[in-house]
Design a protein around this motif. Structure first.
Motif, mmCIF file in Angstrom:
data_model
loop_
_atom_site.group_PDB
_atom_site.id
_atom_site.type_symbol
_atom_site.label_atom_id
_atom_site.label_comp_id
_atom_site.label_asym_id
_atom_site.label_seq_id
_atom_site.Cartn_x
_atom_site.Cartn_y
_atom_site.Cartn_z
ATOM 1 N N UNK A 66 37.780 52.171 54.299
ATOM 2 C CA UNK A 66 38.027 52.391 52.865
ATOM 3 C C UNK A 66 39.272 51.653 52.400
ATOM 4 N N UNK A 67 40.278 51.597 53.262
ATOM 5 C CA UNK A 67 41.552 51.000 52.876
ATOM 6 C C UNK A 67 41.572 49.489 52.978
ATOM 7 N N UNK A 68 41.409 48.975 54.197
ATOM 8 C CA UNK A 68 41.550 47.530 54.421
ATOM 9 C C UNK A 68 40.349 46.763 53.866
ATOM 10 N N UNK A 69 39.135 47.072 54.361
ATOM 11 C CA UNK A 69 37.928 46.378 53.890
ATOM 12 C C UNK A 69 37.654 46.736 52.433
ATOM 13 N N UNK A 70 37.899 48.003 52.078
ATOM 14 C CA UNK A 70 37.674 48.459 50.707
ATOM 15 C C UNK A 70 38.528 47.720 49.700
ATOM 16 N N UNK A 71 39.769 47.415 50.064
ATOM 17 C CA UNK A 71 40.674 46.689 49.163
ATOM 18 C C UNK A 71 40.140 45.282 48.890
ATOM 19 N N UNK A 80 35.602 42.632 43.285
ATOM 20 C CA UNK A 80 34.831 43.237 42.203
ATOM 21 C C UNK A 80 35.628 43.269 40.907
ATOM 22 N N UNK A 81 36.907 43.647 40.984
ATOM 23 C CA UNK A 81 37.753 43.716 39.786
ATOM 24 C C UNK A 81 37.914 42.326 39.166
ATOM 25 N N UNK A 82 38.152 41.322 40.010
ATOM 26 C CA UNK A 82 38.347 39.955 39.519
ATOM 27 C C UNK A 82 37.075 39.408 38.866
ATOM 28 N N UNK A 83 35.934 39.613 39.539
ATOM 29 C CA UNK A 83 34.661 39.119 39.015
ATOM 30 C C UNK A 83 34.291 39.845 37.710
ATOM 31 N N UNK A 84 34.520 41.157 37.657
ATOM 32 C CA UNK A 84 34.222 41.933 36.443
ATOM 33 C C UNK A 84 35.080 41.463 35.276
ATOM 34 N N UNK A 85 36.357 41.201 35.566
ATOM 35 C CA UNK A 85 37.273 40.733 34.522
ATOM 36 C C UNK A 85 36.828 39.373 33.967
ATOM 37 N N UNK A 86 36.377 38.491 34.856
ATOM 38 C CA UNK A 86 35.896 37.174 34.417
ATOM 39 C C UNK A 86 34.663 37.312 33.525
ATOM 40 N N UNK A 127 30.569 46.171 32.842
ATOM 41 C CA UNK A 127 31.558 45.392 33.588
ATOM 42 C C UNK A 127 32.944 46.034 33.505
ATOM 43 N N UNK A 128 33.262 46.620 32.337
ATOM 44 C CA UNK A 128 34.561 47.275 32.159
ATOM 45 C C UNK A 128 34.719 48.463 33.107
ATOM 46 N N UNK A 129 33.648 49.242 33.276
ATOM 47 C CA UNK A 129 33.718 50.392 34.197
ATOM 48 C C UNK A 129 33.898 49.910 35.634
ATOM 49 N N UNK A 130 33.270 48.780 35.963
ATOM 50 C CA UNK A 130 33.435 48.217 37.310
ATOM 51 C C UNK A 130 34.811 47.583 37.491
ATOM 52 N N UNK A 131 35.448 47.197 36.418
ATOM 53 C CA UNK A 131 36.822 46.668 36.491
ATOM 54 C C UNK A 131 37.814 47.799 36.738
ATOM 55 N N UNK A 132 37.538 48.949 36.133
ATOM 56 C CA UNK A 132 38.460 50.083 36.185
ATOM 57 C C UNK A 132 38.424 50.800 37.540
ATOM 58 N N UNK A 133 37.215 50.965 38.066
ATOM 59 C CA UNK A 133 37.062 51.731 39.316
ATOM 60 C C UNK A 133 37.822 51.135 40.509
ATOM 61 N N UNK A 134 37.759 49.812 40.740
ATOM 62 C CA UNK A 134 38.516 49.254 41.870
ATOM 63 C C UNK A 134 40.029 49.442 41.743
ATOM 64 N N UNK A 135 40.551 49.433 40.510
ATOM 65 C CA UNK A 135 41.994 49.648 40.315
ATOM 66 C C UNK A 135 42.356 51.067 40.752
ATOM 67 N N UNK A 136 41.504 52.018 40.408
ATOM 68 C CA UNK A 136 41.719 53.404 40.840
ATOM 69 C C UNK A 136 41.704 53.492 42.369
ATOM 70 N N UNK A 137 40.692 52.837 42.980
ATOM 71 C CA UNK A 137 40.600 52.885 44.445
ATOM 72 C C UNK A 137 41.840 52.323 45.117
#
Length: 320
Positions: free
Chosen positions: A161-166, A172-178, A310-320
């Motif tokens: 969850x930590x290393x691979x998850x990051x 995911x956050x970068x691609x969603x933002x683009x 895409x916005x919801x997918x941008x937000x979730x990785x930041x939380x993780x």
């Protein structure tokens, strides 16, 4: 203390990467390839229903996506029901492909995790063999059992969850933002403005969460240690009729463990609730401002629906 906890965690992650994960190069790179593939399939879904909404349902075609609309039409007989059926089938295929990739991803992630933990346990026992007899006379063997069971499992979660998850979350956050920038630059600013607020909340809670869970880990180790020691010393306890004292000691450790776990979970749930609130504010702002632009004709409904996903997918990785 909490700053030291955070520094220690980063040191553990660095050591985990250099000494163990990168040594399993094949598994690690297969996992990365699957993460990237899953991201591409994920991003394709909202774009597909954007094209379906704009080209075939709302009749507000945009300059982008004509190639996809033409491809969908080429697979149909040209009638609207047939076109919508093709779109739905493609979306279903994306879902199936996502499921297949996820299955392989979890398989290789678990394989990597258990391989690394097996290596860590092997090194742990090798280290124990080099310790003096004095250490085992005065050390808490119950805590050692907790290290190789409870803590090893926690380390596996940190790795997956930590290393691979990051890595997966950053992609995911970068691609969603683009994709958000591609669809609507103005609405993207809303998400980007809320992100620093979430980062600040995360920073504040990071100290409480790390401290609470570190205490919980120590208490579960104490509990495991107490159980181990009581079992090893059961004959002596019974011979000296010390059952009540042993039960009192166990109850005390058990109570401490329960309270620390509750505190840690409470802090974590509070953080998650605040994140959900911030995410809801962002979603409401997107629908309100985006909805007005759709009514004025400055934006299509398909763009708004896809953007929100895409916005919801941008937000979730930041939380993780």
């Amino acid at each position: 203390g909490s700053e030291m906890c955070i520094r220690d965690s980063f040191q553990i992650v660095r050591r985990l990467m250099s000494d163990y994960i990168l040594k399993q190069g094949g598994l690690f790179f297969i996992e990365l390839a699957l993460i990237f593939s899953k991201m591409v399939v994920y991003l394709a879904g909202p774009y597909l229903y954007k094209i379906t909404l704009d080209y075939f349902i709302q009749d507000t075609p945009t300059t982008d996506g004509k190639w996809l609309a033409d491809f969908i039409i080429s697979l149909s007989n040209g009638s609207l029901p047939s076109i919508l059926l093709v779109s739905a089938t493609l979306y279903g295929l994306f879902g199936l492909l996502e499921w297949l990739i996820s299955a392989f991803q979890f398989y290789y992630l678990d394989k990597l995790g258990y391989t690394v933990i097996a290596d860590i346990r092997e090194d742990f026992f090798s280290h124990l063999n080099n310790l003096s007899q004095r250490f085992f006379e005065y050390g808490n063997t119950g805590r050692l059992v907790s290290r190789v069971t409870n803590d090893a499992e926690a380390l596996k979660k940190l790795m997956t969850s930590g290393v691979i998850g990051v890595v997966a979350d950053l992609l995911m956050a970068s691609a969603s933002l683009l994709m958000m920038l591609f669809l609507n630059t103005r609405l993207t600013l809303i998400a980007v403005l809320i992100a620093p607020l979430l980062a600040l909340v995360s920073r504040l809670f990071q100290k409480w969460i790390s401290t609470a869970w570190r205490t919980a880990r120590r208490n579960i180790a104490s509990l495991t240690g107490k159980v181990q020691d009581l079992m090893y010393g059961a004959k002596v306890t019974k011979a000296l009729t010390q059952e009540e004292r042993s039960l009192r000691e166990f109850d005390e450790v058990n109570e401490q463990n329960m309270q620390s776990q509750i505190r840690a979970e409470t802090v974590s749930v509070t953080f998650s609730s605040i994140v959900i609130l911030l995410s809801s504010i962002m979603t409401a702002a997107i629908w309100y401002l985006g909805g007005q632009r759709v009514i004025l004709g400055a934006q299509t409904l398909g763009q708004l629906v896809a953007f929100n996903q895409y916005a919801s997918w941008f937000f979730e990785p930041i939380q993780n």
